[in-house]
Scaffold this active site. Sequence first.
Site, PDB file in Angstrom:
ATOM      1  CG  PHE A 309       7.307  -8.408  -4.144  1.00 10.48           C
ATOM      2  CD1 PHE A 309       8.615  -8.720  -3.832  1.00 10.48           C
ATOM      3  CD2 PHE A 309       6.668  -9.127  -5.142  1.00 10.48           C
ATOM      4  CE1 PHE A 309       9.281  -9.731  -4.512  1.00 10.48           C
ATOM      5  CE2 PHE A 309       7.319 -10.139  -5.819  1.00 10.48           C
ATOM      6  CZ  PHE A 309       8.632 -10.442  -5.499  1.00 10.48           C
ATOM      7  CG  ASP A 310       7.598  -3.398   1.797  1.00 10.32           C
ATOM      8  OD1 ASP A 310       6.698  -2.545   1.850  1.00 10.32           O
ATOM      9  OD2 ASP A 310       8.782  -3.175   2.074  1.00 10.32           O
ATOM     10  CE  LYS A 311       6.281   2.469  -3.123  1.00 10.27           C
ATOM     11  NZ  LYS A 311       7.502   3.285  -3.066  1.00 10.27           N
TER      12      LYS A 311
END
Lengths: 638, 73
Positions: A309-311
């Site tokens: 995941f990207d944050k």
Amino acid sequence: MIAKINQHKNQITWISGTLIIAAILSKLFHLSGLSNSFLIIATVIAIVPIAIKAWQAMIMRTFSIELLVFIAVIGAVFIQEYTESAVVTFLFLLGDYLEARTLEKTRSSLKELVDMAPQEAILLHADGSREEIDIDLVEEGNRLVVLPGGKIPVDGRIVKGHALINEAAITGESIPANKAENDRVYSGSILDNGYIEIIAEKVGEDTTFAKIIELVEEAQESKSSAERFLDRFANYYTPAVVILSLFVFAFTRDLHLAITFLVIACPGALVIGAPVSAVAGIGNGAKNGVLIKGGDIMEKFAKVDTLVFDKTGTLTKGKPTVTDFHNLTSMPTRKLLALIAKAETISEHHLGQTIVKEAEKNGIDLSRFQITESEAIKGNGITATVDGYSIVAGNRKLMNGKGIKINSGASIYAIEREKAGNTAIFIGINGELAAIISIADQIRDDAKAALADMRANGVKRIIMLTGDNRHTAEAVANELGIDEFHAELLPNEKVEYVKKLKDQGAIVAMAGDGINDAPAIATADIGLAMGEGGTDVSMETADVVLMADKLSQYAHAFALSKATIRNMRQNIFIALAVVVILLLGVLADQVHLAGGMFIHEGSVLVVILNAMRLIGFKTKIASEAGKTDGRQREKLVA
Amino acid sequence: MAKAVMQLETLTCPSCMKKIQGTLEKMDGVNRAKVLFNSSKAKVEFDESIVTKEDLKKIVEKLGYQVLNVKTA
């Protein structure tokens, strides 16, 4: 002529059925001559549409099932088995009819979407008069009116009024959104209540709604490897059946057995089993706001064991706000904020934009300031000269690079803020540290439940990659129970990391938003884009698009892919098992032509019905998200 | 180069799809044809100076399939 016969195929089927009943009745009254004539007429009528299809396929050099049936029926008439010839043709046509009806059901999700397409628009003329026009006549730049209960006809921007708008057709999200001037609206959404005037920006095939439909249509065509294998298999299988039945005849000298073999070995359920599952599964996704681009994607998605995941904007809401402004100078905070915000106007980074918004919120008019030089340093921040002040805004790396000292007091303050989940932005003015701005972003409400759900469905590792600082990343990772996180990464380092995971043998799904994640999304086995409002780039490069930016949709899509692949396997198994059992039955002289045909057509219906279960496939997480939607809607109404 | 999308009657057999696609592709002036089985649509890229959309419609109907509407872009 041919078209007419095809149009009346249903009537032909019923006539043939009636004739068969008449034949059975005549036989009961021992009128076998009459009975046989009924059967012959039934055969002749019903064989016509089959023969046409067989012939047309022959011209295209494809072996069709119709050809097998045609040969078998001719053979049956030749050995005077009129009951069998009549029943086989009737059952074949009846099966065709039922197949068409049930296939329609598996395609119903897409049809429901298409039916939501607006048909007309209300054009507002310069003199204030209104005119109802066909949707195809709307042009970019037209000013349109949308009334309560009406559909937004095209993509555009609100220029007057405000309204509650239900965007379920685009996002699968059922809580209406409150929209006012300057907000974008999308074709296919429905105005719940209010009044708006919009300027058309995208019309016809260019609207987000039209693109969604096109993507889903294309997705339903793209084949999984199982389907491709079955297609190839059928290409060889069908002619092989003809040859095999010739062998059966050569060995046994029993024409009846050979014909039975020919009909029973038809690959019917085998050909249709896998694609119907994919179509129903993709349709379910589209209805729930998830675009999955094909059966092949579902196949790979179901095998994913590592989530990346990207944050910001993915695990968090991506709507950061300034939580603290730490002024280290003697300058008034308002002036300092104005200078920084002016400098940040060149930034495309959401953190920079948050500072600009903060200034606007405080009523600062940024047009009064002069920006002379400016540079955006990717992944680090910006430098700019505003009204003669040389401004550097960004992370620690940038401060070090520009020789701006961060003393221990400021450093301790910044780390404290970061541990509390903020991103600290350092501001240097004329070579001195001038301020530290804290910006925080909230974790999405459904993030925790969605991650837990996917873990329960077989995900082994969850990793977060972010360009943000270590402390903020840690706070988010701890909150969500993420296995591993890597902070302060540049977009290309995210790509490297995804590659490394793949080299280790992991099957990786990468979820991100925005253009900076696009390379990593493209590198992963499965790329997911958050498509709120549907940016073209994310919709086109990703394998899976979450239209409402909800992580519960991600979890639903994952479970759905697994269910679809399972369903496909069940169908292939059912189809193969039926063919094998029937063939053995034929060779053991237990199964006869008409009965065999009946079971055969039955198996086709069974696989379609099995696939239809996917239309109603629900996950706990998606329905719980739906429940909270309902509560919020009640609040909105109240 | 023009693009047409024909909405056909509901297609029920994958072999009809091959048939329609093959026939369209063989036509003079047709660059690319793709039949979408599940949405029962035929997408055709063609040269307007050689064939018209009426020609396209006619040839599909001659194969025995109804064309419900044709949209060009």
